[in-house]
Design a protein around this motif. Structure first.
Motif, PDB file in Angstrom:
ATOM      1  N   PRO A 175      -3.940  12.950  -8.035  1.00 40.89           N
ATOM      2  CA  PRO A 175      -3.964  11.522  -8.374  1.00 40.89           C
ATOM      3  C   PRO A 175      -5.260  10.841  -7.985  1.00 40.89           C
ATOM      4  CG  PRO A 175      -2.786  11.825  -6.317  1.00 40.89           C
ATOM      5  CD  PRO A 175      -3.233  13.204  -6.768  1.00 40.89           C
ATOM      6  N   GLY A 176      -6.218  11.600  -7.438  1.00 36.29           N
ATOM      7  CA  GLY A 176      -7.448  10.982  -6.960  1.00 36.29           C
ATOM      8  C   GLY A 176      -7.270  10.302  -5.627  1.00 36.29           C
ATOM      9  N   GLN A 177      -6.227  10.658  -4.904  1.00 36.96           N
ATOM     10  CA  GLN A 177      -5.945  10.042  -3.617  1.00 36.96           C
ATOM     11  C   GLN A 177      -5.632  11.125  -2.591  1.00 36.96           C
ATOM     12  OE1 GLN A 177      -2.741   7.649  -5.310  1.00 36.96           O
ATOM     13  NE2 GLN A 177      -3.782   5.805  -4.636  1.00 36.96           N
ATOM     14  N   PHE A 178      -5.697  10.762  -1.316  1.00 33.81           N
ATOM     15  CA  PHE A 178      -5.276  11.651  -0.254  1.00 33.81           C
ATOM     16  C   PHE A 178      -4.399  10.862   0.703  1.00 33.81           C
ATOM     17  CE2 PHE A 178      -9.490  10.004   0.736  1.00 33.81           C
ATOM     18  CZ  PHE A 178      -9.270   9.391   1.963  1.00 33.81           C
ATOM     19  N   ALA A 179      -3.791  11.566   1.634  1.00 38.12           N
ATOM     20  CA  ALA A 179      -2.832  10.900   2.518  1.00 38.12           C
ATOM     21  C   ALA A 179      -2.842  11.568   3.878  1.00 38.12           C
ATOM     22  CB  ALA A 179      -1.425  10.952   1.919  1.00 38.12           C
ATOM     23  N   SER A 180      -2.534  10.783   4.901  1.00 39.67           N
ATOM     24  CA  SER A 180      -2.299  11.325   6.235  1.00 39.67           C
ATOM     25  C   SER A 180      -0.798  11.329   6.479  1.00 39.67           C
ATOM     26  CB  SER A 180      -3.012  10.476   7.296  1.00 39.67           C
ATOM     27  OG  SER A 180      -2.457   9.175   7.352  1.00 39.67           O
ATOM     28  N   CYS A 181      -0.361  12.194   7.392  1.00 39.18           N
ATOM     29  CA  CYS A 181       1.079  12.317   7.620  1.00 39.18           C
ATOM     30  C   CYS A 181       1.326  12.921   9.003  1.00 39.18           C
ATOM     31  CB  CYS A 181       1.715  13.182   6.532  1.00 39.18           C
ATOM     32  SG  CYS A 181       3.523  13.304   6.618  1.00 39.18           S
ATOM     33  N   CYS A 182       2.429  12.533   9.591  1.00 38.81           N
ATOM     34  CA  CYS A 182       2.897  13.144  10.845  1.00 38.81           C
ATOM     35  C   CYS A 182       4.377  13.470  10.665  1.00 38.81           C
ATOM     36  CB  CYS A 182       2.693  12.189  12.026  1.00 38.81           C
ATOM     37  SG  CYS A 182       3.092  12.932  13.633  1.00 38.81           S
ATOM     38  N   ALA A 230      -0.639   2.420  -7.751  1.00 36.41           N
ATOM     39  CA  ALA A 230      -0.978   3.841  -7.643  1.00 36.41           C
ATOM     40  C   ALA A 230      -0.639   4.382  -6.262  1.00 36.41           C
ATOM     41  CB  ALA A 230      -2.460   4.050  -7.947  1.00 36.41           C
ATOM     42  N   ALA A 231      -0.998   3.633  -5.210  1.00 31.90           N
ATOM     43  CA  ALA A 231      -0.696   4.092  -3.859  1.00 31.90           C
ATOM     44  C   ALA A 231       0.812   4.146  -3.624  1.00 31.90           C
ATOM     45  CB  ALA A 231      -1.359   3.168  -2.839  1.00 31.90           C
ATOM     46  N   ALA A 232       1.528   3.120  -4.101  1.00 30.72           N
ATOM     47  CA  ALA A 232       2.979   3.109  -3.917  1.00 30.72           C
ATOM     48  C   ALA A 232       3.637   4.264  -4.670  1.00 30.72           C
ATOM     49  CB  ALA A 232       3.551   1.774  -4.371  1.00 30.72           C
ATOM     50  N   GLY A 249       3.679   8.341   7.116  1.00 27.31           N
ATOM     51  CA  GLY A 249       2.503   8.725   6.344  1.00 27.31           C
ATOM     52  C   GLY A 249       1.770   7.520   5.798  1.00 27.31           C
ATOM     53  N   ASP A 250       0.575   7.778   5.292  1.00 25.15           N
ATOM     54  CA  ASP A 250      -0.297   6.704   4.804  1.00 25.15           C
ATOM     55  C   ASP A 250      -1.116   7.244   3.639  1.00 25.15           C
ATOM     56  OD1 ASP A 250      -1.997   4.619   4.358  1.00 25.15           O
ATOM     57  OD2 ASP A 250      -2.888   4.592   6.353  1.00 25.15           O
ATOM     58  N   VAL A 251      -0.827   6.736   2.437  1.00 27.99           N
ATOM     59  CA  VAL A 251      -1.589   7.107   1.247  1.00 27.99           C
ATOM     60  C   VAL A 251      -2.797   6.189   1.135  1.00 27.99           C
ATOM     61  CG1 VAL A 251      -1.556   7.320  -1.265  1.00 27.99           C
ATOM     62  CG2 VAL A 251       0.461   7.937   0.077  1.00 27.99           C
ATOM     63  N   GLN A 252      -3.937   6.751   0.800  1.00 29.14           N
ATOM     64  CA  GLN A 252      -5.163   5.968   0.640  1.00 29.14           C
ATOM     65  C   GLN A 252      -4.978   4.909  -0.428  1.00 29.14           C
ATOM     66  OE1 GLN A 252      -7.840   7.835  -1.870  1.00 29.14           O
ATOM     67  NE2 GLN A 252      -9.626   6.624  -1.352  1.00 29.14           N
ATOM     68  N   GLY A 253      -5.480   3.696  -0.139  1.00 27.60           N
ATOM     69  CA  GLY A 253      -5.523   2.642  -1.140  1.00 27.60           C
ATOM     70  C   GLY A 253      -4.312   1.739  -1.108  1.00 27.60           C
ATOM     71  N   HIS A 254      -4.255   0.844  -2.119  1.00 30.09           N
ATOM     72  CA  HIS A 254      -3.198  -0.144  -2.232  1.00 30.09           C
ATOM     73  C   HIS A 254      -2.772  -0.261  -3.683  1.00 30.09           C
ATOM     74  CE1 HIS A 254      -5.237  -1.206   1.531  1.00 30.09           C
ATOM     75  NE2 HIS A 254      -4.071  -1.705   1.922  1.00 30.09           N
ATOM     76  N   GLY A 255      -1.672  -0.928  -3.896  1.00 28.22           N
ATOM     77  CA  GLY A 255      -1.231  -1.233  -5.240  1.00 28.22           C
ATOM     78  C   GLY A 255      -0.269  -0.221  -5.805  1.00 28.22           C
ATOM     79  N   GLY A 275       0.822  -1.204   0.000  1.00 22.46           N
ATOM     80  CA  GLY A 275       0.000   0.000   0.000  1.00 22.46           C
ATOM     81  C   GLY A 275       0.847   1.242   0.000  1.00 22.46           C
ATOM     82  N   GLY A 276       0.306   2.306   0.593  1.00 18.20           N
ATOM     83  CA  GLY A 276       0.980   3.588   0.555  1.00 18.20           C
ATOM     84  C   GLY A 276       1.563   4.025   1.875  1.00 18.20           C
ATOM     85  N   ASP A 277       1.751   3.131   2.840  1.00 17.90           N
ATOM     86  CA  ASP A 277       2.360   3.493   4.123  1.00 17.90           C
ATOM     87  C   ASP A 277       3.867   3.673   3.947  1.00 17.90           C
ATOM     88  OD1 ASP A 277      -0.217   2.865   4.813  1.00 17.90           O
ATOM     89  OD2 ASP A 277       0.321   1.794   6.630  1.00 17.90           O
ATOM     90  N   TRP A 278       4.403   4.681   4.607  1.00 17.84           N
ATOM     91  CA  TRP A 278       5.856   4.883   4.530  1.00 17.84           C
ATOM     92  C   TRP A 278       6.353   5.570   5.797  1.00 17.84           C
ATOM     93  CZ3 TRP A 278       3.128   9.182   3.075  1.00 17.84           C
ATOM     94  CH2 TRP A 278       3.689  10.436   3.308  1.00 17.84           C
TER      95      TRP A 278
END
Length: 896
Positions: free
Chosen positions: A760-767, A722-724, A714-720, A695-698
């Motif tokens: 990209p049609g996505q959003f993300a959380s981050c600290c 596109a998220a990566a 951080g964490d990008v919405q979704g998997h695959g 997914g989009g966690d990093w």
């Protein structure tokens, strides 16, 4: 929306009328209902939708209830009134994760939430935004609209949904503070969508003195007539705005109302309005005595009775003696401005079709005379009633599905219905934003009509005309054999109708080609009584055996890798795109002489596997005994072959994309973290066990200069893929801003604007945490991300309350406040993504408590061992829907 543990009557057994306060099990605040309805309406209108609603938490932990439903009839969607947060549906996902879900079209929905498509297999787009206030979760705001294939939901519409959800969350928070429970315990309140096309209806009145020709008009009529009209004017001012034929109608109304047998009259006339268009006016007039007439004065006509027109036009001035109204009379009237639209009732009554219309809540709003005659019921008995009450056959499961289809998509729906035993109707549903128009056409011989048997109602399928044949059906008779009136045939038709849905749900869980084949073996073969199955996949213009069961050992080996120019049924069905059905092995042998057969008796079906026009392979079904294939079975098997092809195509893409995504993510995640005196950092990443696995966690640790370290997660919405890919772009952006020496709040603002610009049609959380290793001073910002945990030197833990802003990628004006604190020597700061604390069916607070205990149990362990222990339980879980990122940062005393 989803059906979860629901039962109860459908439309045919309910009135469709919500309870007065929307709660059958207890009182609900009117303020709460109004707040929910207002937000749902605003959200639907803001994003150009045609339906929506609000799911609200209930008294049962984890259970959401549909509180408000906009633009759809509640009884028709009863199975979706309740939904548990642990279900694999977008409403549950939005509520559980606290992140919005946007589905642009049915393809997008099928990839991410196939159960939604299986339960509502119609083309529509849907947006789901969690309603929260601080850390309190209230529910989910939903909007449905027309699909946008290949086009992601725009940042503007995502922002509008988010803004409305925030507004609703704050409103619910205020209600809770005043003592109102923001929970829903009963049935949903249905709300009609605001009309976007109907013109406003205006009213006006006039008083016409027939003796003087003076007309007194009120403000409403002056507004209809436009500028230049005063409250008292000549009748010519009004008639000058009429066509001559309508002027005749107005004079006729005056003559009729003021004649010897005067009575109130109603006329429809067309008036040229100030906008230049013809407005339809409905005039209701009645005669009144004037003061002069009531005092007994003479009423002889003198030729100037007020009806003479100054232009002296013949036949319109009413001055002929035979038609002159009695003097001393007044004509009072009311005008209703119906706008510039046409009159529907008059026009459709003349059409040779029965026409009926309903609004978006399922209530009948119009029917013409032919509908009255066809149904044998007057308008008064039908108008205003829910469709399934007025026409009970619309409560049958098949017709419910057709009605849902018309309300959820903008495509016409056509089917056959049998309201009564001897009558067949061809029904067409034409949807629009304001409702659905229905056309009913009687059919004498429905068997000859084009029809889609897979969607034909089990209890409304055409019966074979005439008496049943005593022998087996042959030739053309066989096509109707599956639609006899016997109970056994009825049960078979019911099963056939639901096979595609059952198989679709099972296929949605299959990821690899082997899993897809196993599902087909377990679900498809038993349903049709099959014994053999073989699946071939196309690669480089050859068909290779991917799965087999039931055939003699080694029998299919010679057919493995056959070229597409070979003359074999498995090849021909794919190259022509047509299924092949052989009701006996003799038929198969005659069609393909010399073809090796595995048995002397039986039947075979060869199905093409084609997904979105792309050949995937072929499927062989084998039966031990000869058998016929009814039209319904042939259609269902062909449809199921399409579902299998889509699942296999998805499985092939999965293998490819999964490898790409893993490689991309491995390349983007840091392989080593910076080493600094007095500070130790350790990172861990754990992919999910469902979907694309990655997914989009990093996480990242950046040396920003001046001795500072930036800790990022951080964490990008979704998997695959596109998220990566989005994760890589965000990680690079944060690193660039951090290395540029920007303040934490500016790093977050810049990254947010970049994600919005990328769209990209996505959003993300981050600290983002900026640490001074020497002093332990910390400056932190947070964008919709879980709060970090702190392990104190004494072994106790606490949740670090960081001020936060909205997630990245939604609002380009968002700000991110800074929280300052100090990391004491010996303390450990834990940053993590929500996959570590969220568990299906459990409250997120429970997950945080478990994490606190796990972190406290690490004690004086080396930091790498502590990280392994923290995620040990998550690693052992067999079902992990989300991936996990963990970053531990410890500040050690100088003496260590």
């Amino acid at each position: 929306m989803t059906s979860h543990g629901t039962s109860g009557p459908g439309p045919a057994r309910g009135t469709g009328r919500p309870s007065g306060n929307g709660a059958a099990d207890g009182p609900v605040s009117g303020a709460l209902t109004r707040a929910l309805a207002e937000s749902a309406l605003r959200a639907v209108e803001d994003v150009g939708g045609y339906a929506g609603g609000v799911y609200l938490r209930s008294e049962t932990p984890g259970l959401l209830r549909l509180a408000v439903l906009v633009g759809l009839p509640g009884p028709l969607f009863r199975p979706w009134w309740r939904m548990h947060e642990n279900r694999p549906f977008p409403v549950a996902e939005a509520y559980r994760s606290g992140q919005a879900v946007h589905l642009a079209d049915v393809e997008d929905a099928m990839r991410r939430f196939p159960q939604l498509v299986a339960s509502l297999p119609f083309p529509f787009s849907s947006l789901y935004t969690p309603v929260v206030a601080g850390r309190e979760r209230f529910g989910v705001l939903v909007a449905l609209r027309s699909p946008t294939p290949g086009e992601a939901v725009s940042a503007r519409d995502r922002g509008r949904m988010t803004s409305e959800a925030v507004r609703l969350g704050e409103a619910l928070k205020r209600l809770v503070e005043r003592g109102t429970a923001a929970r829903w315990t009963g049935d949903p309140v249905c709300v009609q969508l605001s009309s976007g096309t109907a013109p406003p209806v205006r009213f006006g009145s006039f008083d016409w003195d027939l003796d003087t020709g003076t007309v007194t008009v009120d403000g409403g009529l002056r507004e209809i007539l436009g500028a230049g009209v005063t409250s008292s004017c000549s009748i010519d001012v009004l008639t000058s705005r009429l066509d001559s034929e309508d002027a005749y109608a107005l004079w006729a109304a005056a003559l009729q109302a003021t004649g010897a047998n005067g009575r109130p009259t109603v006329r429809r006339i067309r008036l040229k309005g100030p906008d230049g268009g013809l407005h339809l006016l409905e005039v209701s007039a009645r005669a009144e005595r004037s003061a002069r007439d009531s005092s007994g004065e003479s009423g002889e006509a003198d030729g100037s009775d007020g009806l003479n027109r100054s232009d002296g036009s013949d036949g319109v001035d009413g001055s002929d003696e035979a038609g002159s109204p009695a003097p001393g009379r007044r004509l009072a009237g009311t005008l209703v401005d119906l706008g510039t639209g046409l009159v529907g009732s008059d026009a459709t009554d003349r059409l040779p079709r029965a026409i009926l219309a309903i609004d978006r809540l399922g209530r009948i709003t119009y029917l013409n005379e032919r509908t009255e005659r066809l149904l044998g019921r007057p308008r008064g008995a039908l108008a205003g009633r829910p469709l399934w009450e007025a026409l009970p056959w619309f409560g049958l499961p098949f017709h419910e599905e057709q009605l849902r289809a018309s309300l959820l998509s903008d495509e016409p729906v056509r089917f056959l219905a049998r309201p009564e035993r001897g009558q067949w109707l061809s029904v067409s549903l034409h949807p629009g934003r304001e409702g659905v128009t229905m056309v009913l056409v009687p059919e004498e011989d429905p068997a000859g009509l084009p029809q889609a048997p897979a969607r034909l109602a089990p209890d409304t399928a055409p019966a074979r005309p005439g008496p049943s044949s005593s022998g087996p059906a042959q030739g053309g008779d066989r096509r109707n054999r599956a639609v006899d009136d016997g109970v056994g045939d009825h049960s078979e038709r019911v099963a056939a109708m639901y096979r595609p849905v059952a198989l679709a749900i099972a296929l949605s869980e299959a990821v690899t080609a082997r899993q897809v084949s196993a599902v087909v073996t377990e679900e498809l073969l038993p349903a049709f009584g099959g014994r053999q199955l073989a699946i071939y996949l196309l690669s480089e213009r050859r068909l290779y055996l991917a799965w087999e069961t039931g055939f003699p050992t080694g029998f299919l080996e010679p057919f493995d890798g056959v070229a597409l120019d070979s003359r074999m049924p498995g090849v021909d069905t794919l190259t022509t795109g047509r299924p092949l059905f052989f009701e006996s092995m003799e038929q198969l042998s005659l069609a393909y002489p010399g073809l090796a057969l595995d048995a002397h008796t039986g039947a075979r079906a060869f199905l093409p596997l084609i997904a979105s026009g792309r050949p995937v392979g072929s499927c062989i079904l084998g039966f031990d005994r000869p058998r016929t294939f009814s039209p319904e079975e042939r259609t269902v098997l062909t449809a199921l072959a399409g579902l299998i092809a889509q699942a296999l195509s998805r499985a092939q893409r999965y293998d490819t994309e999964s490898a790409v995504a893993r490689g991309l993510q491995d390349a983007l995640l840091p392989h080593r973290l910076p080493v600094r005196d007095g500070v130790e950092t350790v990172g861990r990443y754990l992919p999910g066990t469902e979907g694309m696995d990655v997914g989009g966690d990093w996480y990242d640790v950046i040396e920003t200069g001046h001795g500072r370290l930036a800790l990022v997660i951080g964490d990008v919405q979704g998997h695959g893929v596109a998220a990566a890919a989005t994760m890589g772009q965000l990680r690079s952006a944060v690193r660039a801003f951090a290395l540029g020496g920007h303040r934490p709040q500016d790093v977050m603002r810049g990254t947010n604007r970049l994600l919005i610009d990328l769209d990209p049609g996505q959003f993300a959380s981050c600290c983002y945490v900026l640490l001074e290793p020497d002093t332990g001073e910390v400056r932190a910002v947070r964008a919709g991300h879980p709060q970090p945990l702190l392990l104190r030197p004494d072994g106790t833990t606490q949740l670090v309350e960081l001020a936060g802003g909205v997630v990245l990628g939604v609002d380009d004006r968002a700000s991110y406040p800074v929280t300052r604190l100090r990391l004491a020597p010996g303390a450990v700061l834990a940053l993590f993504t929500d996959g570590l604390i969220e568990r299906p069916g459990a409250d997120i607070d429970e997950g945080i408590e478990l994490l606190r205990h796990a972190l406290a149990a690490t004690g004086s362990m080396p930091l790498p061992e502590a990280a392994d222990r923290v995620i040990r339980e998550a690693r052992q879980a067999t079902a992990r829907p989300d991936d996990i990122a963990l970053l531990l940062a410890a500040r050690w005393p100088e003496s260590r």
